[in-house]
Motif scaffolding. Structure first.
Motif, PDB file in Angstrom:
ATOM      1  N   ILE A   1      11.123   3.936  -5.866  1.00  0.00           N
ATOM      2  CA  ILE A   1      10.027   4.195  -4.928  1.00  0.00           C
ATOM      3  C   ILE A   1      10.458   3.834  -3.510  1.00  0.00           C
ATOM      4  N   ALA A   2      11.172   2.707  -3.373  1.00  0.00           N
ATOM      5  CA  ALA A   2      11.669   2.311  -2.049  1.00  0.00           C
ATOM      6  C   ALA A   2      12.584   3.383  -1.467  1.00  0.00           C
TER       7      ALA A   2
ATOM      8  N   VAL B   1      -5.562  12.336 -17.220  1.00  0.00           N
ATOM      9  CA  VAL B   1      -6.054  11.018 -16.823  1.00  0.00           C
ATOM     10  C   VAL B   1      -4.929  10.019 -17.047  1.00  0.00           C
ATOM     11  N   THR B   2      -4.560   9.323 -15.983  1.00  0.00           N
ATOM     12  CA  THR B   2      -3.455   8.375 -16.084  1.00  0.00           C
ATOM     13  C   THR B   2      -3.695   7.243 -15.102  1.00  0.00           C
ATOM     14  N   GLY B   3      -2.753   6.355 -14.990  1.00  0.00           N
ATOM     15  CA  GLY B   3      -2.886   5.246 -14.060  1.00  0.00           C
ATOM     16  C   GLY B   3      -1.667   4.357 -14.128  1.00  0.00           C
ATOM     17  N   SER B   4      -1.608   3.396 -13.229  1.00  0.00           N
ATOM     18  CA  SER B   4      -0.479   2.472 -13.233  1.00  0.00           C
ATOM     19  C   SER B   4      -0.797   1.265 -12.374  1.00  0.00           C
ATOM     20  N   THR B   5      -0.019   0.216 -12.569  1.00  0.00           N
ATOM     21  CA  THR B   5      -0.029  -0.931 -11.664  1.00  0.00           C
ATOM     22  C   THR B   5       1.393  -1.093 -11.131  1.00  0.00           C
ATOM     23  N   MET B   6       1.503  -1.546  -9.903  1.00  0.00           N
ATOM     24  CA  MET B   6       2.822  -1.716  -9.313  1.00  0.00           C
ATOM     25  C   MET B   6       3.534  -2.925  -9.894  1.00  0.00           C
ATOM     26  N   ARG B   7       2.785  -3.991 -10.132  1.00  0.00           N
ATOM     27  CA  ARG B   7       3.410  -5.250 -10.510  1.00  0.00           C
ATOM     28  C   ARG B   7       4.116  -5.180 -11.863  1.00  0.00           C
ATOM     29  N   ALA B   8       3.642  -4.311 -12.751  1.00  0.00           N
ATOM     30  CA  ALA B   8       4.243  -4.220 -14.080  1.00  0.00           C
ATOM     31  C   ALA B   8       5.526  -3.397 -14.093  1.00  0.00           C
TER      32      ALA B   8
ATOM     33  N   THR C   1       0.817  -1.210   0.000  1.00  0.00           N
ATOM     34  CA  THR C   1       0.000   0.000   0.000  1.00  0.00           C
ATOM     35  C   THR C   1       0.850   1.259   0.000  1.00  0.00           C
ATOM     36  N   PHE C   2       1.943   1.276   0.741  1.00  0.00           N
ATOM     37  CA  PHE C   2       2.775   2.478   0.781  1.00  0.00           C
ATOM     38  C   PHE C   2       3.498   2.684  -0.551  1.00  0.00           C
ATOM     39  N   PHE C   3       4.000   1.614  -1.154  1.00  0.00           N
ATOM     40  CA  PHE C   3       4.596   1.744  -2.496  1.00  0.00           C
ATOM     41  C   PHE C   3       3.553   2.289  -3.472  1.00  0.00           C
ATOM     42  N   THR C   4       2.341   1.708  -3.438  1.00  0.00           N
ATOM     43  CA  THR C   4       1.298   2.092  -4.389  1.00  0.00           C
ATOM     44  C   THR C   4       0.855   3.534  -4.191  1.00  0.00           C
ATOM     45  N   VAL C   5       0.611   3.918  -2.954  1.00  0.00           N
ATOM     46  CA  VAL C   5       0.150   5.285  -2.682  1.00  0.00           C
ATOM     47  C   VAL C   5       1.237   6.289  -3.024  1.00  0.00           C
ATOM     48  N   TRP C   6       2.464   6.003  -2.639  1.00  0.00           N
ATOM     49  CA  TRP C   6       3.533   6.968  -2.928  1.00  0.00           C
ATOM     50  C   TRP C   6       3.706   7.132  -4.437  1.00  0.00           C
ATOM     51  N   ALA C   7       3.712   6.012  -5.164  1.00  0.00           N
ATOM     52  CA  ALA C   7       3.927   6.080  -6.612  1.00  0.00           C
ATOM     53  C   ALA C   7       2.801   6.818  -7.323  1.00  0.00           C
ATOM     54  N   ASN C   8       1.565   6.583  -6.896  1.00  0.00           N
ATOM     55  CA  ASN C   8       0.424   7.106  -7.651  1.00  0.00           C
ATOM     56  C   ASN C   8      -0.088   8.450  -7.152  1.00  0.00           C
ATOM     57  N   LEU C   9      -0.181   8.622  -5.849  1.00  0.00           N
ATOM     58  CA  LEU C   9      -0.710   9.881  -5.328  1.00  0.00           C
ATOM     59  C   LEU C   9       0.337  10.980  -5.337  1.00  0.00           C
ATOM     60  N   PHE C  10       1.574  10.633  -4.983  1.00  0.00           N
ATOM     61  CA  PHE C  10       2.599  11.659  -4.821  1.00  0.00           C
ATOM     62  C   PHE C  10       3.515  11.799  -6.035  1.00  0.00           C
ATOM     63  N   ARG C  11       3.870  10.709  -6.681  1.00  0.00           N
ATOM     64  CA  ARG C  11       4.757  10.819  -7.846  1.00  0.00           C
ATOM     65  C   ARG C  11       3.961  11.111  -9.120  1.00  0.00           C
TER      66      ARG C  11
END
Length: 335
Positions: free
Chosen positions: A284-285, A268-275, A132-142
């Motif tokens: 991100i770490a 409008v954008t988006g991403s997945t962490m696994r890819a 969740t922290f990786f996902t939130v940081w990557a998408n909300l903040f980056r």
């Protein structure tokens, strides 16, 4: 490779055939071996996440090289080190974002995706941090570029992603709104410092516009996808950013008002962490270690853990996640 004494075999929770939760069954398999840039972790706890459920259902295509066993985040102790790994030692307490395989007694973890567990945090809570922290940081903040003084809208405010996003917004001075489906969950949202919108009772787009005097949300973090798209666009502020990270409401939007997007200069954008590749996840770490780890070490923004299940009851953990009754994270206790 440096390592302590290790068993030859271990228990993991495998999926032989996609299906309902009871397809998750324990099995005995050989111990994995880390490559030159990986560590082997003796897993003490593993987080349960929505992508695990989608994978179990056979609806989550895995990227090349991903481990077929579910489990995207773990916490435990380093039991073996790849030859090129630096900055870690045998016995170090770490948590991290896996490339699959977390529902097991041991798991290999790319060193760039591993982080030391801050003092004072137990393995259960540490295992609830990475995904969740990786996902939130990557998408909300980056990607979303949320900054202090802006207003954000978080959908699914009491999910693992939602609670993490709301805590970090509060920590960094960002005003937040969040959707939730019951008064109990709305109360949790308010407890986390955000304004709650019960999506069963209000049109969230109209509510956000009303509560911001027509300004709207500068950033929207969306787990719903198609069914929310039109209202998300309506709720956006001028120069707003809509970041889509899930498709619980479908992958197709019935109506797209391109004029509204143009007039708002919306992104409008988006991403997945696994890819993402290993280098991207390592970036991100590093961001988390610099900006969020001091907050966690101070005892703030710790993940909300709803329930803990033994590893062999992974199917019950999945049933709880599918019910939508949880608030925050679900964790498997391994050791």
């Amino acid at each position: 490779m440096s390592k302590v004494f290790l068993p030859d075999r271990m228990i993991e929770i495998g999926i032989d055939t996609p299906g309902p939760p009871d397809v998750l069954q324990p099995r005995t398999v050989p111990l994995p071996e880390p490559t030159r840039d990986e560590v082997l972790v003796r897993v003490q706890a593993a987080g349960v996440n929505r992508p695990d459920v989608i994978q179990r259902q056979g609806r989550y295509p895995m990227p090349p090289g991903a481990h077929p066993t579910p489990g995207l985040e773990i916490a435990g102790e380093i039991a073996a080190l790849g030859a090129d790994v630096q900055g870690f030692a045998l016995g170090d307490r770490v948590c991290g974002l896996t490339n699959g395989g977390g529902y097991a007694e041991y798991c290999v973890l790319p060193a760039g995706q591993a982080l030391p567990i801050p003092d004072g945090i137990d393995s259960i809570h540490a295992a609830a941090i990475p995904e969740t922290f990786f996902t939130v940081w990557a998408n909300l903040f980056r990607i979303g570029r949320a900054v202090p003084g802006e207003r954000v809208l978080i959908h699914g405010g009491t999910s693992g992603i939602g609670t993490t996003a709301l805590m970090l917004c509060r920590e960094f001075g960002i005003a937040a709104f969040a959707t939730a489906g019951s008064e109990h969950k709305c109360a949790v949202v308010r407890h986390l410092g955000a304004e709650a919108i019960n999506y069963h009772e209000e049109n969230f787009a109209l509510a956000v516009l009303s509560k911001t005097d027509g300004h709207g949300a500068d950033v929207i973090l969306d787990i719903m996808g198609g069914s929310y798209f039109e209202r998300n666009v309506a709720a956006l502020a001028r120069d707003g950013r809509l970041v889509v990270i899930g498709f619980l409401g479908g992958i197709h939007a019935e109506q797209v008002d391109l004029q509204a997007l143009v007039l708002k200069r919306a992104t409008v954008t988006g991403s997945t962490m696994r890819a993402r590749n290993g280098a991207e996840k390592a970036e991100i770490a590093n961001d988390l270690r610099a900006h969020v780890w001091p907050v966690l070490a101070a005892g703030r923004c710790l993940p909300m853990v709803h329930e803990v299940f033994p590893l062999v009851r992974a199917e019950d953990a999945h049933r709880l996640m599918e019910s939508g009754e949880h608030v925050g994270k679900i964790v498997l206790k391994v050791a």
